[in-house]
Write an enzyme that holds these catalytic residues in place. Structure first.
Site, short mmCIF file in Angstrom:
data_model
loop_
_atom_site.label_atom_id
_atom_site.label_comp_id
_atom_site.label_asym_id
_atom_site.label_seq_id
_atom_site.Cartn_x
_atom_site.Cartn_y
_atom_site.Cartn_z
N GLN B 262 44.22 38.70 29.56
CA GLN B 262 43.11 38.97 30.46
C GLN B 262 41.89 39.44 29.67
O GLN B 262 40.76 39.14 30.03
CB GLN B 262 43.54 40.02 31.47
CG GLN B 262 42.75 39.97 32.76
CD GLN B 262 42.90 38.64 33.46
OE1 GLN B 262 43.78 37.85 33.15
NE2 GLN B 262 42.01 38.35 34.39
N HIS B 265 39.13 36.95 28.45
CA HIS B 265 38.23 36.25 29.38
C HIS B 265 36.77 36.50 29.05
O HIS B 265 35.94 35.60 29.08
CB HIS B 265 38.50 36.66 30.83
CG HIS B 265 39.42 35.74 31.53
ND1 HIS B 265 39.16 34.40 31.69
CD2 HIS B 265 40.63 35.93 32.12
CE1 HIS B 265 40.15 33.82 32.33
NE2 HIS B 265 41.06 34.72 32.60
N GLU B 329 42.55 42.69 40.83
CA GLU B 329 42.59 41.25 41.08
C GLU B 329 44.01 40.73 40.81
O GLU B 329 44.60 40.04 41.63
CB GLU B 329 41.58 40.56 40.15
CG GLU B 329 41.51 39.05 40.32
CD GLU B 329 40.71 38.38 39.21
OE1 GLU B 329 40.46 39.05 38.18
OE2 GLU B 329 40.34 37.21 39.37
N HIS B 330 44.55 41.05 39.62
CA HIS B 330 45.91 40.65 39.24
C HIS B 330 46.74 41.90 39.00
O HIS B 330 46.28 42.81 38.33
CB HIS B 330 45.91 39.86 37.93
CG HIS B 330 45.04 38.64 37.94
ND1 HIS B 330 43.82 38.61 37.31
CD2 HIS B 330 45.21 37.42 38.50
CE1 HIS B 330 43.28 37.40 37.47
NE2 HIS B 330 44.10 36.66 38.20
N ASP B 363 47.48 31.47 36.76
CA ASP B 363 46.18 30.83 36.57
C ASP B 363 46.28 29.32 36.68
O ASP B 363 45.29 28.65 36.96
CB ASP B 363 45.62 31.19 35.19
CG ASP B 363 45.11 32.62 35.14
OD1 ASP B 363 44.77 33.15 36.21
OD2 ASP B 363 45.07 33.20 34.04
N HIS B 422 23.91 38.85 83.28
CA HIS B 422 25.31 38.58 82.97
C HIS B 422 26.16 38.69 84.24
O HIS B 422 27.05 37.88 84.49
CB HIS B 422 25.84 39.56 81.92
CG HIS B 422 25.43 39.23 80.52
ND1 HIS B 422 24.12 39.13 80.13
CD2 HIS B 422 26.17 38.95 79.41
CE1 HIS B 422 24.07 38.84 78.84
NE2 HIS B 422 25.31 38.71 78.38
#
Lengths: 438, 438
Positions: B262, B265, B329-330, B363, B422
């Protein structure tokens, strides 16, 4: 209302333009309010309340005694109506769980490859905030429409902000509806400052993860701005809209009443009638004039009719095609075979079928949510559902068998994406299994 | 990596802070680009491409011949890998339809009150745009992750923008993946200008209703800005994140490899290890040093390790509680009983269970989507699902019986909200039924 008879493409497109609103001045004011609440907390909220609501709030939180008092003030007939509405809303939202399987608790596992088990779980958003505007029209129906799915989804903290009147009171119907819906905590705060409080948190008001609810342009802009900083919001908001497809079987007095019901929301509301019957235009126009004259909000309704059109088109199919292009928040289909037409609808927030389905029944009683996408967002957004109060979490379990199945392809693809460490995270495992074997 | 042993609440909170990015300068540049494309269309896109991609694009649209050529350039092994990945992604996304019932076509009607039939239909978003970044890492896996659910949802127009290299070419893997996924049209356009093109439309590139896909800070900001103007986006985006809960049964070499995968990235990625085993920190630290030394992207990985921590906590439960608060996220769970831990997860994008579930398998190959909420948005947002490419339309049919059932309560509530028109839209119908009877 403008009348267009068999308009050309450009003329039709112009009639379907939504009234646009400038935002520059609002933007600056809202940014000031957000930053004041971020820095000043409760004290800033109190100062804004004195300035905008005309009341010096002492306790921001509404106490149990206030809610009990409100309950005594609501008439038995309205209590019964609110309970019926709540029950219908519950039924509709629960049907979505029933039909979709209860993904909140029972995961269905998919084996995507040998040794690779995948599933998902829909998990409630723990902390949500509901905003309910104050002012002349106390929108207690919106309290039900937001509070009930939040409770059914399983949200732990459901809090609500609504501004006090100049007498410091919150409308008892709003408090009673909040009790019926299952709101956990209610705060006296309104406008952009309430949105700031729910986004950032103050001494009294806890920060939430997602904010729901309607409001004026300040509230809407505040929601957009806090979203950029990390708080989710329900959907982009804009003025209310109604499109009616009135076929030859439509009843002009009903159509006129529906158009006016939406037009009374605000001067920026837009109502459009599409028809394949020339006579319908004449009849609805006449009925609209008659009914408008006796409305209490006739000034507002008359102004928003100025944004609005009655459009004669070649056929029912052309009407439906036009509705799909416009993607109205509300769509009434009053044609000889409304079910047939319904099947062709590809973009709309909520659809009302047949002569007896007034849009206003959907605002309160039918069951589907009345928090709906406006401004053409029905092309890409849903109205509020149970799912709006949940998020889906993905799970995967790769066993030693699994990594041997999908590992080599993962390595290949990761290397092709130039992500060597991604490949290495697989290789180290494959090597480990190899070493174990030997 | 920082090491924290049994941190106090404040120290723990500080370690879980995400690196924040200033946006002021980017904002101005992106606004300029958006407005240039809005005004200048294709010509503006060509000028930006020459400036940013270093290539003078003549034809924006990628032709069938280019795709055929790309197909010839992809190795058989990678073709097979891409097809396997596509098949797994399909299986996982289709399982959601199977388990949820196919709400695209078969509505299940709920009678919420006598004479009131309600249902909903999930309808595809007709026009969607996928953005795929160019640069050194050709993210063809993302083409699959976005294109496949778009096709399965039934989106009519699925278009894709991706920047050309300085030789004018698009990576053949991206083109081949687009073909496998079912993308309808591909354009040579990148950066904020591609987002503008898909939001506003140009002579060559049609406007879409929703834009998906990752990108740098310019792309992300452009997506946020066009959303305010009416084009929906998949989700807020930020740097990638991984949290690993490494229990005493975790394998240090695997954990280190996952953290590094990770970290490679980008320099702003964040990786965090939580553990209840003091020894694990020592072992993983040693492994990380060893493995880092031989990584091609070691400079990037080393920098993002600077944002990162290894944290020793009192118990596994405390680790899970911390993960839920951080909402990664992960999330990898490598503990003695990962299934037990999985049940306690309330906020995360995608969860990987057991020692052999590397994040990198997710992934590419496991099946669940890799487009996931970052920056804590997993508290309120899901990763990309079929539902991301659809919107739910509500339907209700109120019969003459129905309006008599729910009409009186609707009138009561509308009047209490001061919305007389209404109420009148119901009353006119009730009166009509009364008149018919007499």
């Amino acid at each position: 209302m403008r009348k267009l008879l068999y308009p050309g493409a450009a003329e039709l497109a112009a009639a379907l333009e939504r009234p646009s609103a400038g935002n520059r001045e609002i933007d600056l004011k809202v940014r000031e309010i957000l930053s004041a609440v971020k820095g000043g907390g409760d004290a800033a909220l109190r100062a804004f309340s004195e300035r905008f609501d005309g009341f010096a709030v002492t306790s921001l939180r509404v106490e149990a005694a206030d809610i009990e008092q409100a309950e005594r003030e609501v008439t038995p007939a309205l209590k019964k109506a609110i309970q019926s509405a709540a029950s219908n809303i519950e039924k509709f939202h629960l049907a979505a769980i029933r039909s979709a399987g209860d993904n909140r608790t029972i995961p269905e596992v998919t084996v995507t490859a040998p040794g690779v088990r995948c599933w998902y779980r829909d998990s409630p958003i723990e902390k949500v905030g509901l905003y309910i505007p104050g002012g002349t029209a106390p929108l207690f129906s919106t309290v039900l429409m937001l509070g009930i799915p939040a409770r059914l989804a399983g949200c732990r903290d459901i809090l609500m902000c609504t501004p006090p009147g100049s007498d410091g009171k919150i409308n008892p119907l709003i408090l009673y509806a909040a009790k019926v819906a299952g709101v956990n905590a209610i705060f006296r705060a309104g406008g952009a400052q309430a949105i700031a409080a729910m986004a950032y948190g103050t001494e009294s008001i806890p920060a939430v993860y997602k904010i729901f609810g309607p409001g004026n342009r300040y509230v809407t802009r505040a929601k957009e701005l806090v979203q950029l900083e990390g708080t989710a919001i329900d959907m982009p908001a804009g003025p209310s809209e109604l499109m009616v497809i009135a076929g030859r079987t439509a009843i002009p007095a009903f159509v006129a009443a529906d158009l006016l019901s939406q037009a009374e929301h605000g001067t920026d509301s837009q109502v459009i009638m599409l028809t394949d019957s020339r006579q319908m235009i004449t009849l609805v126009e006449k009925e609209t004039e008659l009914q408008l004259a006796i409305l209490p909000r006739k000034d507002i309704a008359a102004q928003s009719l100025g944004n609005s059109s009655m459009i004669l088109l070649e056929s029912e199919d052309k009407c439906i095609e036009t509705a799909n292009r416009y993607a109205p928040e509300h769509l009434i289909i009053a044609t000889p075979d409304p079910m047939r037409a319904a099947e062709q609808v590809t973009s709309a927030g909520s659809v009302f079928l047949g002569n007896f389905s007034s849009e206003s029944t959907g605002d309160y009683m039918t069951g589907p949510n009345h928090t709906l996408p406006t401004g053409g967002f029905a092309r890409s957004f849903s109205g509020v559902t149970l799912g709006s109060f949940m998020k889906r979490i993905f799970f995967q379990e790769v066993t030693a068998e699994g990594i041997q199945t999908i590992g080599p392809d993962t390595v290949l693809m990761a290397e092709a994406e130039m992500l060597r460490a991604h490949a290495a995270a697989v290789s180290v495992r494959l090597k480990y299994i190899d070493d174990e074997k030997n």
